[in-house]
Each structure stands twice: as structure tokens, then as C-alpha cells.
Design a protein around this motif. Structure first.
Motif: not given
Length: 207
Positions: A34, A59, A62-63, A66-67
């Protein structure tokens, strides 16, 4: 020093159509993905240009996961299942504790007879704990055996043991043998704790 070529993966099939060309870069172990993505956009976005190609966004994986999970509704589903699992687990623990509390109280007369013959309170408590642990061990062995037969008959033991899947996810959860052993031991320890609480509360109170 030996130079190492930078390997970049292009997961175009897994990206939405409106994202354009995307690339995945593998970082060194221990690097915060991140923080790396944030610093890359803030400090080096202008430098990563070649003709009509430029860096539009960066990005962390993990992001993105999650999205994706949130937009697909998986996050709420997992939360709901987790809440239900905790609810039933707490009720199960309370039920087991209550059962052993009642059974221990019913044996108060037997404990009084044993004390009249010279048995110490600590001996009686240890005897009751030993019986409870023995019953728990038998129940645990039978439960593990039945679940193992179910897993083998339904093919659950072979779902995540293929070489391709293990190369993609080499964690212990993808190995059925390790996963089954770890979860079974955790369940066994938790059962012992619950049974110990259910026996100790009335046994110690009656000393």
C-alpha cells in the motif's frame, strides 16, 4: 553483483474492460504494497511515461481484492457468516458448559460419599476432570473420523491439493492434511477448555 531482470505480470483477462492495460509488479518480501503504490503515484507518476503510455493509477493487490469483494457482495456475506458462526459457537460453548455443570451437580452426593471415605476435594475434582477429558477425547476422535470420511467421500480432500493450485496459494490452508490437523487440534483444545470450565465451576464451589 548479479543483475536480476524485473518481471511484470499483465493480468488483462482478470481486469475490467474500462481499466485499460494493467500490470502487476511483484515486490520484495517485507515491502508494504500500500505504501509503495501511494509513493509511486505521488512521486514517480510523471517519470513513468513512454509515448502515449503513462501511469494513470497504482493500487495494492489487497486494495483491489477488497474493492472487488465489496462490490461483488462477498464482504457482507463473509461478515454475516462470521457473525452466525460466532453466535452458534458461543451458544454451543454455553450448552456444553451448562451440561457439564448439571452433571457435576448431580454427582454431589457421590462426592459426599467419597469424602466420607477420606477422599480429598482436590482428588474428586481431578477425577471428574479426568472423566470429562476422557469423554471429550472420545467424542473428538469420533467426530474427526466421521468428518474425514465425509471429506474423502465428497472429494473435499482433493479440491485444493492439485499442483497448480498449490503453486498459486502455497499456504497451509490449501493443504488438506495440514489444515485438517491444525483445525482438529484447535477444536480439541477449545473443547477441553469448555469442559474444564463446566466441571470446575460446581466442583470448586462444593468444596
Amino acid at each position: 553483483f548479479q543483475s536480476v531482470a524485473l518481471t511484470i505480470f499483465s493480468p488483462r483477462e482478470a481486469l475490467p474492460l474500462d481499466v485499460g492495460d494493467g500490470y502487476m509488479v511483484r515486490l520484495k518480501p517485507g515491502v508494504d504494497s500500500r505504501k509503495f503504490a501511494r509513493e509511486l503515484k505521488e512521486n514517480h507518476a510523471d517519470e513513468l511515461k513512454a509515448g502515449n503510455y503513462y501511469l494513470s493509477d497504482a493500487e495494492a493487490q489487497e486494495e483491489i481484492l477488497e474493492e472487488t469483494c465489496y462490490s461483488a457482495g462477498w464482504t457482507n456475506t463473509i461478515r454475516l457468516k462470521a457473525m452466525l458462526a460466532v453466535f452458534f459457537f458461543v451458544n454451543l460453548c454455553l450448552g456444553v458448559v451448562g451440561t457439564f455443570v448439571l452433571q457435576t451437580r448431580k454427582r454431589s452426593e457421590d462426592a459426599g460419599v467419597m469424602r466420607s471415605f477420606g477422599a480429598t476435594p482436590s482428588y474428586i475434582v481431578k477425577m471428574m476432570l479426568g472423566e470429562g477429558w476422557a469423554l471429550t477425547t472420545v467424542a473428538w476422535v469420533v467426530g474427526c473420523f466421521l468428518y474425514l470420511q465425509y471429506a474423502l467421500s465428497e472429494g473435499l480432500a482433493h479440491t485444493h491439493n492439485t499442483a497448480d493450485y498449490y503453486d498459486y496459494d502455497p499456504s497451509w490452508t490449501s493443504n488438506f492434511g495440514i489444515h485438517f490437523t491444525v483445525v482438529s487440534l484447535v477444536v480439541y483444545v477449545m473443547l477441553l477448555i469448555v469442559v474444564t470450565i463446566g466441571i470446575s465451576i460446581p466442583a470448586l464451589r462444593d468444596e
